[in-house]
Design an enzyme around this catalytic site. Structure first.
Site, PDB file in Angstrom:
ATOM      1  N   ASP A 251      73.931  30.521  20.586  1.00  0.00           N
ATOM      2  CA  ASP A 251      72.613  30.640  21.205  1.00  0.00           C
ATOM      3  C   ASP A 251      72.086  29.238  21.528  1.00  0.00           C
ATOM      4  O   ASP A 251      72.773  28.237  21.283  1.00  0.00           O
ATOM      5  CB  ASP A 251      71.647  31.440  20.324  1.00  0.00           C
ATOM      6  CG  ASP A 251      71.259  30.703  19.056  1.00  0.00           C
ATOM      7  OD1 ASP A 251      72.002  29.805  18.635  1.00  0.00           O
ATOM      8  OD2 ASP A 251      70.204  31.026  18.466  1.00  0.00           O
TER       9      ASP A 251
ATOM     10  N   ASP B 100      72.496  28.123  16.084  1.00  0.00           N
ATOM     11  CA  ASP B 100      72.562  28.706  14.736  1.00  0.00           C
ATOM     12  C   ASP B 100      72.980  30.178  14.757  1.00  0.00           C
ATOM     13  O   ASP B 100      73.029  30.823  13.719  1.00  0.00           O
ATOM     14  CB  ASP B 100      71.254  28.503  13.960  1.00  0.00           C
ATOM     15  CG  ASP B 100      70.062  29.218  14.582  1.00  0.00           C
ATOM     16  OD1 ASP B 100      70.226  29.874  15.639  1.00  0.00           O
ATOM     17  OD2 ASP B 100      68.957  29.138  14.015  1.00  0.00           O
TER      18      ASP B 100
ATOM     19  N   ASP C 297      70.092  27.076  20.270  1.00  0.00           N
ATOM     20  CA  ASP C 297      70.012  25.968  19.299  1.00  0.00           C
ATOM     21  C   ASP C 297      71.187  25.955  18.326  1.00  0.00           C
ATOM     22  O   ASP C 297      71.182  25.203  17.347  1.00  0.00           O
ATOM     23  CB  ASP C 297      68.678  25.996  18.546  1.00  0.00           C
ATOM     24  CG  ASP C 297      68.593  27.114  17.522  1.00  0.00           C
ATOM     25  OD1 ASP C 297      69.214  28.172  17.742  1.00  0.00           O
ATOM     26  OD2 ASP C 297      67.900  26.939  16.503  1.00  0.00           O
TER      27      ASP C 297
ATOM     28  N   SER D 138      65.100  28.558  19.842  1.00  0.00           N
ATOM     29  CA  SER D 138      66.340  29.263  19.511  1.00  0.00           C
ATOM     30  C   SER D 138      66.881  30.084  20.681  1.00  0.00           C
ATOM     31  O   SER D 138      67.259  29.544  21.712  1.00  0.00           O
ATOM     32  CB  SER D 138      66.084  30.127  18.274  1.00  0.00           C
ATOM     33  OG  SER D 138      67.289  30.645  17.770  1.00  0.00           O
TER      34      SER D 138
END
Length: 446
Positions: free
Chosen positions: A242, A246, A244, A103
């Protein structure tokens, strides 16, 4: 079976690459264990996506070997946002989706998280069953039953079309100048296209991943470069994702940061105006008091969940509500998606801007963020500063001083011996001095 997890945290298995458990041998075993458990559920196909970290190549190879040994077919998407993998898992009727990502963390971390066939996080019972399987020796299925691997070549195009479908078909982004910061992460080849195809004039940054630069001074965790770029380009707004995809943080036309609390507030108010808001908003213990007061004025209830999108999701499902958010930028819109999706959340705010003919700065005005100070205090593992009488006394004094214009939150970190002291209120100086006063009391008690 024990209910205590050894490997799975609130967001899958995560750690530093090369250190247990993020090692090729463990991830191979994890793929096999997950394959064994999921095969019992009737699974034969798993969708696997990743972000742009260099370690993703190594880990997806290890996962593929483990899954194949358990008899599962792996379909690889290449770099793909976490919510895209959740969506593709659903749309392909795969039994599970796996994302290789850490992430918003630096490139030297990585992790493995799983989604169910419904595009939601795996239930606790399945995670615990996978952990139990990890204690066994790997047994390969017969050669005729081994899993095959394939690649999904049009994954990006499918997800771009899905994102666009969540934006009202009668509206267009024509005339809007938008700076899009993809954090050199998984949205780099997707987000700019989504906004361009809907008509926006897009200036893209953070779209040159090299495996090592993900989240490095770009993206939702560091918006300074985006703030500067928005002002320089005289853009209408900026969007920061960010690594990834989400988390979303926005920047208004003046370069001001607009966080997850404000984004959820704008979306909730917009739905209320349309008569489409079901229930209220789920925030967390860290949700700004200003958001609570702003929603209160609109007659919209707020429930606070524990910190972590998993807990926000639990409260949403329990209450039958649709909007959940963390101030870090996780925004969950259950009428559109099954997990936090930064591109979809951004599109809802942009729809509100186009429909209302107001700027992002104007839309943010309904609520005022209170100053919030967070102090981390390290303590020895065998003490509990929350139980110390001296700490309780100071907290009571601070709460009395803040009255109904602020609040105090003390919570232990889930991963290290840290006590997080958070104070927020209308008066910035009082908030800062109060946080230090409590932190000092904690240190003294330890």
């Amino acid at each position: 079976m024990s209910n205590k997890r050894r490997y799975f945290g609130t967001d899958g298995v995560r750690g530093k690459v090369g250190q247990y458990p993020i090692t090729p041998d463990f991830v191979l075993k994890l793929g096999w264990a997950a394959g064994r458990v999921l095969a019992k559920q009737g699974t034969k196909k798993v969708i696997i996506g990743k972000d742009t970290r260099i370690s993703g190549y190594m880990l997806e190879s290890a996962l593929e070997a483990g899954l194949a040994a358990a008899g599962l077919k792996a379909t690889f998407t290449g770099p793909m946002p976490t919510p895209a993998v959740a969506y593709l898992t659903q749309t392909f009727r795969a039994e599970a989706g796996i994302v290789i990502s850490a992430s918003h963390n630096p490139f030297y971390d990585n992790g493995i998280k799983f989604f169910s066939s419904e595009g939601t996080k795996l239930p606790d019972s399945i995670e615990l069953a996978i952990e139990a399987e990890l204690d066994k020796d790997i047994e390969c299925v017969d050669s005729a039953q081994l899993g095959k691997a394939s690649r999904l070549t049009d994954a990006a195009g499918r997800y771009i079309e899905f994102c666009k479908s969540t934006f009202p078909s009668k509206l267009s982004l024509a005339g809007l100048k938008v700076v899009v910061d993809c954090a050199h992460g998984a949205t780099y080849h997707i987000a700019p296209n989504v906004f361009r195809e809907l008509g926006a004039n897009v200036i893209a940054m953070g779209v040159e991943p090299d495996g090592l630069n993900i989240n490095d001074q770009v993206g939702a965790t560091d918006v300074k470069a985006l703030q500067q770029r928005v002002v320089e380009e005289k853009a209408d707004l900026g969007l920061a994702f960010d690594g990834d995809g989400d988390r979303l943080i926005m920047v208004d036309e003046h370069g001001n940061k607009v966080d997850g609390d404000q984004i959820a507030y704008i979306i909730a108010r917009d739905l209320q105006r349309k008569g489409e808001l079901e229930g209220g908003v789920v925030g967390t213990l860290m949700t700004n008091l200003g958001m609570e007061k702003g929603l209160e004025k609109l007659g919209i209830p707020l429930i606070r969940a524990a910190v972590g999108d998993r807990y926000v999701m639990e409260q949403l499902i329990e209450n039958g509500w649709k909007i959940g958010a963390e101030n870090s930028g996780h925004v969950i819109l259950l009428d559109k998606v099954t997990t936090g999706d930064a591109i979809v959340a951004a599109l809802q705010v942009l729809a509100s801007i186009v429909y209302s003919k107001q700027s992002l700065n104007q839309l943010s005005q309904g609520m005022t963020l209170y100053p919030q100070v967070l102090e981390n205090v390290r303590f020895s593992g065998d003490t509990n500063p929350l139980e110390a009488e001296a700490v309780k006394v100071v907290v009571e004094q601070v709460e009395a001083e803040l009255a109904d214009k602020g609040r105090v939150l003390l919570r232990k970190s889930g991963t290290e011996p840290l006590l997080r002291v958070m104070v927020e209120g209308e008066d910035d100086q009082l908030v800062r001095s109060s946080a230090l006063k409590i932190a000092e009391a904690v240190k003294a008690s330890c």
